[in-house]
Structure formats: C-alpha cells, structure tokens
Design a protein around this motif. Structure first.
Motif, PDB file in Angstrom:
ATOM      1  N   TRP A 100       0.831  -1.194   0.000  1.00 44.03           N
ATOM      2  CA  TRP A 100       0.000   0.000   0.000  1.00 44.03           C
ATOM      3  C   TRP A 100       0.872   1.251   0.000  1.00 44.03           C
ATOM      4  N   SER A 101       0.523   2.235  -0.853  1.00 44.77           N
ATOM      5  CA  SER A 101       1.178   3.534  -0.849  1.00 44.77           C
ATOM      6  C   SER A 101       0.253   4.543  -0.201  1.00 44.77           C
ATOM      7  N   GLU A 102       0.640   5.022   0.968  1.00 43.03           N
ATOM      8  CA  GLU A 102      -0.161   6.028   1.669  1.00 43.03           C
ATOM      9  C   GLU A 102      -0.175   7.331   0.878  1.00 43.03           C
ATOM     10  N   GLU A 103       0.975   7.683   0.319  1.00 44.07           N
ATOM     11  CA  GLU A 103       1.089   8.937  -0.434  1.00 44.07           C
ATOM     12  C   GLU A 103       0.177   8.951  -1.654  1.00 44.07           C
ATOM     13  N   LEU A 104       0.168   7.880  -2.426  1.00 44.31           N
ATOM     14  CA  LEU A 104      -0.610   7.818  -3.665  1.00 44.31           C
ATOM     15  C   LEU A 104      -1.998   7.222  -3.481  1.00 44.31           C
ATOM     16  N   GLN A 105      -2.255   6.652  -2.299  1.00 44.91           N
ATOM     17  CA  GLN A 105      -3.532   5.982  -2.045  1.00 44.91           C
ATOM     18  C   GLN A 105      -3.790   4.881  -3.076  1.00 44.91           C
ATOM     19  N   LEU A 106      -2.727   4.091  -3.324  1.00 41.62           N
ATOM     20  CA  LEU A 106      -2.803   2.985  -4.280  1.00 41.62           C
ATOM     21  C   LEU A 106      -2.300   1.704  -3.636  1.00 41.62           C
ATOM     22  N   LEU A 107      -2.928   0.602  -4.016  1.00 37.24           N
ATOM     23  CA  LEU A 107      -2.474  -0.725  -3.627  1.00 37.24           C
ATOM     24  C   LEU A 107      -1.833  -1.368  -4.852  1.00 37.24           C
ATOM     25  N   ALA A 108      -0.644  -1.899  -4.686  1.00 35.69           N
ATOM     26  CA  ALA A 108       0.009  -2.679  -5.741  1.00 35.69           C
ATOM     27  C   ALA A 108      -0.117  -4.146  -5.373  1.00 35.69           C
ATOM     28  N   VAL A 116       1.483  -7.315 -12.368  1.00 38.09           N
ATOM     29  CA  VAL A 116       1.498  -6.304 -11.318  1.00 38.09           C
ATOM     30  C   VAL A 116       0.322  -5.379 -11.601  1.00 38.09           C
ATOM     31  N   LEU A 117      -0.589  -5.285 -10.637  1.00 40.48           N
ATOM     32  CA  LEU A 117      -1.798  -4.485 -10.794  1.00 40.48           C
ATOM     33  C   LEU A 117      -1.822  -3.367  -9.769  1.00 40.48           C
ATOM     34  N   LEU A 118      -2.375  -2.214 -10.169  1.00 39.26           N
ATOM     35  CA  LEU A 118      -2.573  -1.092  -9.255  1.00 39.26           C
ATOM     36  C   LEU A 118      -4.058  -0.897  -9.035  1.00 39.26           C
ATOM     37  N   TRP A 119      -4.417  -0.654  -7.779  1.00 40.45           N
ATOM     38  CA  TRP A 119      -5.810  -0.486  -7.376  1.00 40.45           C
ATOM     39  C   TRP A 119      -5.955   0.830  -6.632  1.00 40.45           C
ATOM     40  N   SER A 120      -6.980   1.611  -6.974  1.00 39.42           N
ATOM     41  CA  SER A 120      -7.296   2.847  -6.266  1.00 39.42           C
ATOM     42  C   SER A 120      -8.312   2.549  -5.172  1.00 39.42           C
ATOM     43  N   ARG A 128      -4.720   0.199 -13.045  1.00 37.95           N
ATOM     44  CA  ARG A 128      -3.678   0.122 -14.081  1.00 37.95           C
ATOM     45  C   ARG A 128      -2.989  -1.235 -14.010  1.00 37.95           C
ATOM     46  N   ARG A 129      -2.716  -1.798 -15.159  1.00 38.96           N
ATOM     47  CA  ARG A 129      -1.978  -3.056 -15.255  1.00 38.96           C
ATOM     48  C   ARG A 129      -0.571  -2.707 -15.732  1.00 38.96           C
ATOM     49  N   LEU A 130       0.413  -3.000 -14.876  1.00 38.21           N
ATOM     50  CA  LEU A 130       1.797  -2.737 -15.242  1.00 38.21           C
ATOM     51  C   LEU A 130       2.361  -3.944 -15.964  1.00 38.21           C
ATOM     52  N   GLY A 131       3.563  -3.838 -16.468  1.00 36.90           N
ATOM     53  CA  GLY A 131       4.203  -4.953 -17.160  1.00 36.90           C
ATOM     54  C   GLY A 131       4.220  -6.213 -16.321  1.00 36.90           C
ATOM     55  N   SER A 132       4.310  -7.323 -16.997  1.00 36.51           N
ATOM     56  CA  SER A 132       4.281  -8.608 -16.326  1.00 36.51           C
ATOM     57  C   SER A 132       5.691  -9.174 -16.183  1.00 36.51           C
TER      58      SER A 132
END
Length: 153
Positions: A100-108, A116-120, A128-132
């Motif tokens: 979890w990124s507190e600064e960006l409020q995103l879960l990787a 690798v997925l990003l969740w708001s 967002r789906r990052l490279g695999s």
C-alpha cells in the motif's frame, strides 16, 4: 502466541505504537493479534484458500491476498463483523504480494502469473496493469516518494 495452524504471511500494523499483528493462515483466515497481550483480537473470514499476502493501508484498514486469486479489503473500525468491505478481482492466479502507498492511495498487487496491478481506493476495479514478470511477482514495495519496485522470478 501458539497457533495450531500454518502461517503463510504476517504484517505489523502501520501505526508506530500499535501492537497489532495480522496473520494470513493456510486455511484462508486472517487473524489480528494483540502481540503485547498475546491474544487474538479478530478472525476475518473470506478467502477460500491460503492467505499469502497482507498490507495495512493504515492502522484500521487491511488488504489480504490469497491463493483463491482474490484481494479482500477489510475495515477494522468498530463495529467489525469479520467480513470484508470489498473483494477485488483481477489476478488469474494466486495473489502473492501486496503493498500500500499512503502517499498515492494505491495498492500494488503481484500475482503468481507475473502481473502487477494497481488499485485505487475509489474503485474495486484495476486502475492500471503494469508490465508482467516472467514468473510470480512476490516482492513489491513503494518508496517514500511513490516509486514502486517489484521483483519476480
């Protein structure tokens, strides 16, 4: 504390003065323990298979990832009935890393399939789906400046 089952993941709560430790178990349960008192505070049920990844969003919100491919979001503020607030679905195989990124409020999240997925926090859908990676992505961590590092293989 003594357990009669296998622990697959664990994570201390983020607040510096907290004694709470989350344990992900082989049966899919997530237990919250008060480590200083040596007592279980909560048992969270929702995964159908082992819970292999945990990440605290703050002292009262927890994400858990499982071999059942789901990520569960838990709000532990009173009253907590032991059921997840929401279920995130995006991985096709076991979820093996969370950060979890507190600064960006995103879960990787990292999956056994290498994604690798990003969740708001604002949506239960993949932001967002990052490279695999060529193999499982188990290692993920955010820098204090919001840069995500991942490792797989």
């Amino acid at each position: 504390c003594e357990l009669d089952t296998s622990v697959c993941s664990l994570r201390w709560a983020r607040r510096s003065n907290s004694n709470h430790l989350a344990l992900g178990l082989v049966n899919g349960d997530v237990q919250i323990w008060d480590a200083s008192a040596g007592v279980q505070v909560l048992c969270l049920k929702g995964h159908r298979r082992r819970c292999c990844a945990l990440s605290w969003a703050n002292h009262a919100e927890l994400f858990s990832g499982s071999q059942d491919t789901s990520i569960l979001h838990w709000d532990l503020r009173e009253p907590c009935d032991g059921r997840p607030t929401e279920r995130l679905a995006g991985h096709s195989e076991e979820v093996c890393g969370l950060s979890w990124s507190e600064e960006l409020q995103l879960l990787a999240s990292g999956g056994n399939e290498g994604d690798v997925l990003l969740w708001s926090r604002a949506s239960p859908h993949v932001e967002r789906r990052l490279g695999s990676h060529a193999a499982a992505c188990k290692a993920l961590d955010w820098s204090p400046r919001g840069v995500l590092a991942t490792g797989g293989g």
